[in-house]
Design an enzyme around this catalytic site. Structure first.
Site, PDB file in Angstrom:
ATOM      1  N   MET A  78      56.280  49.471  49.292  1.00  0.00           N
ATOM      2  CA  MET A  78      55.178  49.128  48.106  1.00  0.00           C
ATOM      3  C   MET A  78      54.053  50.023  48.682  1.00  0.00           C
ATOM      4  O   MET A  78      53.507  50.209  49.741  1.00  0.00           O
ATOM      5  CB  MET A  78      54.965  47.676  48.140  1.00  0.00           C
ATOM      6  CG  MET A  78      56.258  46.863  47.705  1.00  0.00           C
ATOM      7  SD  MET A  78      56.156  44.907  47.637  1.00  0.00           S
ATOM      8  CE  MET A  78      55.363  44.912  46.258  1.00  0.00           C
TER       9      MET A  78
ATOM     10  N   GLY B  16      51.988  54.572  46.604  1.00  0.00           N
ATOM     11  CA  GLY B  16      51.618  55.739  45.724  1.00  0.00           C
ATOM     12  C   GLY B  16      52.429  56.386  44.622  1.00  0.00           C
ATOM     13  O   GLY B  16      52.499  57.376  44.090  1.00  0.00           O
TER      14      GLY B  16
ATOM     15  N   SER C 189      53.236  55.184  41.659  1.00  0.00           N
ATOM     16  CA  SER C 189      52.672  54.987  40.166  1.00  0.00           C
ATOM     17  C   SER C 189      51.675  56.327  40.156  1.00  0.00           C
ATOM     18  O   SER C 189      51.440  56.819  39.040  1.00  0.00           O
ATOM     19  CB  SER C 189      52.090  53.847  39.797  1.00  0.00           C
ATOM     20  OG  SER C 189      53.005  52.731  39.679  1.00  0.00           O
TER      21      SER C 189
ATOM     22  N   GLU D 246      59.283  51.821  38.404  1.00  0.00           N
ATOM     23  CA  GLU D 246      60.066  50.503  38.860  1.00  0.00           C
ATOM     24  C   GLU D 246      61.581  50.993  38.651  1.00  0.00           C
ATOM     25  O   GLU D 246      62.135  50.041  38.246  1.00  0.00           O
ATOM     26  CB  GLU D 246      59.633  49.358  38.113  1.00  0.00           C
ATOM     27  CG  GLU D 246      58.023  49.374  37.892  1.00  0.00           C
ATOM     28  CD  GLU D 246      57.469  48.341  39.069  1.00  0.00           C
ATOM     29  OE1 GLU D 246      58.028  48.219  39.875  1.00  0.00           O
ATOM     30  OE2 GLU D 246      56.490  47.907  38.712  1.00  0.00           O
ATOM     31  N   ALA D 247      61.990  51.886  39.053  1.00  0.00           N
ATOM     32  CA  ALA D 247      63.327  52.522  38.818  1.00  0.00           C
ATOM     33  C   ALA D 247      64.215  51.648  39.723  1.00  0.00           C
ATOM     34  O   ALA D 247      65.589  51.376  39.509  1.00  0.00           O
ATOM     35  CB  ALA D 247      63.665  53.901  39.103  1.00  0.00           C
ATOM     36  N   GLN D 248      63.843  50.789  40.688  1.00  0.00           N
ATOM     37  CA  GLN D 248      64.716  49.601  41.249  1.00  0.00           C
ATOM     38  C   GLN D 248      65.167  48.668  40.619  1.00  0.00           C
ATOM     39  O   GLN D 248      66.253  48.136  40.930  1.00  0.00           O
ATOM     40  CB  GLN D 248      63.808  49.254  42.645  1.00  0.00           C
ATOM     41  CG  GLN D 248      62.780  48.290  42.132  1.00  0.00           C
ATOM     42  CD  GLN D 248      61.321  48.901  42.061  1.00  0.00           C
ATOM     43  OE1 GLN D 248      61.458  49.905  41.776  1.00  0.00           O
ATOM     44  NE2 GLN D 248      60.571  48.057  41.984  1.00  0.00           N
TER      45      GLN D 248
ATOM     46  N   CYS E 297      51.869  51.416  57.752  1.00  0.00           N
ATOM     47  CA  CYS E 297      51.980  50.070  58.220  1.00  0.00           C
ATOM     48  C   CYS E 297      50.650  49.844  59.054  1.00  0.00           C
ATOM     49  O   CYS E 297      49.788  50.664  59.449  1.00  0.00           O
ATOM     50  CB  CYS E 297      53.056  50.144  59.470  1.00  0.00           C
ATOM     51  SG  CYS E 297      53.155  48.434  60.089  1.00  0.00           S
TER      52      CYS E 297
ATOM     53  N   CYS F  50      56.292  48.688  59.136  1.00  0.00           N
ATOM     54  CA  CYS F  50      57.374  49.361  59.976  1.00  0.00           C
ATOM     55  C   CYS F  50      58.261  48.510  60.542  1.00  0.00           C
ATOM     56  O   CYS F  50      57.849  47.230  60.321  1.00  0.00           O
ATOM     57  CB  CYS F  50      56.659  50.257  61.033  1.00  0.00           C
ATOM     58  SG  CYS F  50      56.253  49.179  62.553  1.00  0.00           S
TER      59      CYS F  50
ATOM     60  N   CYS G 126      56.962  46.247  63.232  1.00  0.00           N
ATOM     61  CA  CYS G 126      55.989  45.012  62.926  1.00  0.00           C
ATOM     62  C   CYS G 126      56.825  44.082  61.985  1.00  0.00           C
ATOM     63  O   CYS G 126      56.428  42.758  62.160  1.00  0.00           O
ATOM     64  CB  CYS G 126      54.713  45.649  62.299  1.00  0.00           C
ATOM     65  SG  CYS G 126      53.625  46.505  63.216  1.00  0.00           S
TER      66      CYS G 126
HETATM   67 ZN   LIG Z   1      53.879  48.599  62.241  1.00  0.00          ZN
END
Ligand SMILES: [Zn+2]
Length: 214
Positions: free
Chosen positions: A11, A14, A16, A107-109, A164, A201, A204
Site C-alpha cells: 500500500m 504510488g 494510483s 485495484e487489480a488485486q 518502511c 518490511c 518490522c
Molecule cells: Zn522496516
C-alpha cells in the site's frame, strides 16, 4: 502483440499515481485510454485517487461476476457519452471513436482469476496493452486472488517500491488498531474508525506482530 503488465507493490507505493501518469502519457500523444476498477462498496468507488491529490473518474466499474473481456469490448465501442454500440451505429462509431490504445486497471488485486485471464485475452487476442496495478498481499501476508493470477500469467511484472518506517523497502501491509497488529476481519479493506494500514518490511512486520505472519 500487446502485453499484460502487472505493477504491484505494498500500500502507498504510488500505484494510483503511476496509473494516472500512464493515462496522461497516452492522452498527451492523442491516444485514447480506458480506466476501470473492480466494483467495491467503498467510498470513492468510481474514482481513482492518487495520494498526491489527483483524482479521476473511471470509465467503467467491474462487477465481481462480470465477463471482463465482453465488458471491455462494450466500452471500447461506446461513444464519448457512453452510448453503447449497436449495429446501426457501427460505421459511424468506427469513424468517430478512436481505438483504445491502453486499458488501465486500478485495484487489480480484487479481480477474480477469470477476469485476469480475460485481461490476457484482451492483450493477446484483441491486441490492446493492459496495465494492471494492485497490491500483492493482504494484511495477513497472503496473495489476493487477482494478484496471484497476475503473477502467474502477466508478461511483465514490475515492483513499485515504498519505504518502511525503518527505511528499508516495505513489502507487507499491516492492519493496525492503535499500535497493535490485528489478523482478523475480511480480506477486503475496511475503513473502520481505528483501523489503519502501514506498509512494513518483513523485519518490522514480524516485530510488531510478535513473530506472526498472519
Ligand atoms: Zn522496516
Amino acid at each position: 502483440m500487446a502485453k499484460l503488465y502487472f505493477r504491484y507493490g505494498a500500500m502507498n507505493s504510488g500505484k494510483s499515481t503511476g496509473l494516472l501518469q500512464a493515462a496522461f502519457n497516452y492522452e498527451e500523444r492523442g491516444q485514447r485510454v480506458l480506466l476501470a476498477k473492480p466494483h467495491l462498496d467503498t467510498k470513492g468507488a468510481d474514482e481513482i485517487v492518487s495520494r498526491l491529490g489527483v483524482a479521476r473518474g473511471v470509465d467503467f466499474l467491474i462487477p465481481h461476476d462480470a465477463g471482463l473481456r465482453r465488458l471491455f469490448a462494450r466500452h471500447a465501442h461506446a461513444d464519448a457519452e457512453g452510448s453503447l454500440f449497436d449495429a446501426e451505429d457501427a460505421v459511424r462509431l468506427a469513424r468517430e471513436v478512436p481505438p483504445v490504445a491502453c486499458l488501465l486497471i486500478d485495484e487489480a488485486q480484487f479481480l477474480t482469476e477469470e477476469q485476469v485471464d480475460d485481461l490476457l485475452r484482451i492483450a493477446v487476442v484483441d491486441d490492446v496493452p493492459v496495465l494492471a496495478y494492485g497490491i500483492r498481499t493482504d494484511f495477513r501476508t497472503r496473495s489476493f486472488p487477482g494478484s496471484a493470477r497476475l503473477m502467474d500469467i502477466a508478461h511483465a511484472l514490475e515492483e513499485l517500491k515504498t519505504i518502511c518506517r525503518c527505511g528499508r523497502k516495505a513489502v507487507f501491509n499491516a492492519r493496525l488498531v492503535g499500535e497493535r497488529v490485528v489478523f482478523d476481519g475480511d480480506q477486503v479493506a475496511i475503513d473502520g474508525e481505528d483501523v489503519r494500514y502501514e506498509s512494513l518490511c518483513a523485519d518490522c512486520y514480524l516485530h510488531v506482530s510478535d513473530g506472526r505472519l498472519g
